[in-house]
Write a protein that holds these residues in place. Structure first.
Motif, PDB file in Angstrom:
ATOM      1  N   ALA A  14       0.850  -1.187   0.000  1.00  0.00           N
ATOM      2  CA  ALA A  14       0.000   0.000   0.000  1.00  0.00           C
ATOM      3  C   ALA A  14       0.884   1.234   0.000  1.00  0.00           C
ATOM      4  O   ALA A  14       1.655   1.439   0.917  1.00  0.00           O
ATOM      5  N   LEU A  48       0.329   3.229  12.166  1.00  0.00           N
ATOM      6  CA  LEU A  48      -0.395   2.413  11.194  1.00  0.00           C
ATOM      7  C   LEU A  48      -0.975   1.169  11.858  1.00  0.00           C
ATOM      8  O   LEU A  48      -2.125   0.794  11.601  1.00  0.00           O
ATOM      9  N   ASN A  52      -4.878   0.242  12.020  1.00  0.00           N
ATOM     10  CA  ASN A  52      -5.395  -1.029  11.512  1.00  0.00           C
ATOM     11  C   ASN A  52      -6.158  -1.797  12.593  1.00  0.00           C
ATOM     12  O   ASN A  52      -7.185  -2.404  12.323  1.00  0.00           O
ATOM     13  N   TYR A  57      -8.382   5.779  11.421  1.00  0.00           N
ATOM     14  CA  TYR A  57      -7.164   6.303  10.813  1.00  0.00           C
ATOM     15  C   TYR A  57      -6.983   7.791  11.045  1.00  0.00           C
ATOM     16  O   TYR A  57      -6.117   8.419  10.435  1.00  0.00           O
ATOM     17  N   PHE A  81      -6.057   0.372   3.535  1.00  0.00           N
ATOM     18  CA  PHE A  81      -5.516  -0.655   4.417  1.00  0.00           C
ATOM     19  C   PHE A  81      -6.546  -1.709   4.836  1.00  0.00           C
ATOM     20  O   PHE A  81      -6.287  -2.499   5.738  1.00  0.00           O
ATOM     21  N   TYR A  84      -5.330  -5.351   5.009  1.00  0.00           N
ATOM     22  CA  TYR A  84      -4.535  -5.679   6.194  1.00  0.00           C
ATOM     23  C   TYR A  84      -5.449  -6.078   7.348  1.00  0.00           C
ATOM     24  O   TYR A  84      -5.175  -7.019   8.078  1.00  0.00           O
TER      25      TYR A  84
END
Length: 154
Positions: A14, A48, A52, A57, A81, A84
């Motif tokens: 990404a 991050l 996740n 975010y 994301f 993920y």
């Protein structure tokens, strides 16, 4: 190689770029020392990972440079994301390891600091390609690419 490993190694890169950075002709930006460089890496990866884990975010978005914020909404980051989260890729273990740089950190003519490397986690290594720009004397994230790849045998 399992389907999951293939997905992780091939499909989960990404990358979020910033567009055109402002010219830095008048700015004298210095290379961060090794400790500050490690702090930047750990901070980006941790932000991050927490985004996740929570699906939120907004903090990652807020920590980034204004150009990154303009190009990527918090909702847009959640979409980028999503894979993920679906595969439950965790980055938390990475911060227990020293980052290994694939090449020396570089500062380009526009004042963009690029750091590329990996954390030696197993069974998947966490590769990263991060870029930062100085905003009011603070290094802020302007690009991020993360890719879990199979660890190579010793």
């Amino acid at each position: 190689m399992t389907t999951r490993t293939k997905l992780l190694s091939l499909a989960l890169l990404a990358t979020l770029w910033w567009g055109q950075p402002a010219q830095a002709a008048d700015r004298q930006v210095g290379m961060p020392d090794p400790y500050r460089l490690a702090e930047l890496i750990y901070t980006a990866i941790s932000a991050l990972d927490q985004a996740n884990a929570t699906g939120n975010y907004t903090v990652l978005h807020a920590l980034a440079a204004p150009a990154f914020q303009a190009a990527n909404s918090a909702d847009g980051l959640a979409q980028v994301f999503a894979k993920y989260r679906e595969l439950k890729v965790t980055l938390a273990d990475a911060v227990l390891y020293e980052p290994h740089l694939l090449r020396k950190a570089e500062l380009d003519g526009n004042g963009i600091l690029r750091v590329e490397g990996f954390f030696p986690t197993e069974p998947l290594r966490i590769r990263f390609d991060l870029s930062f720009v100085e905003v009011e004397s603070v290094w802020r994230l302007i690009a991020i690419a993360i890719s879990p790849v199979p660890a190579q045998p010793a």
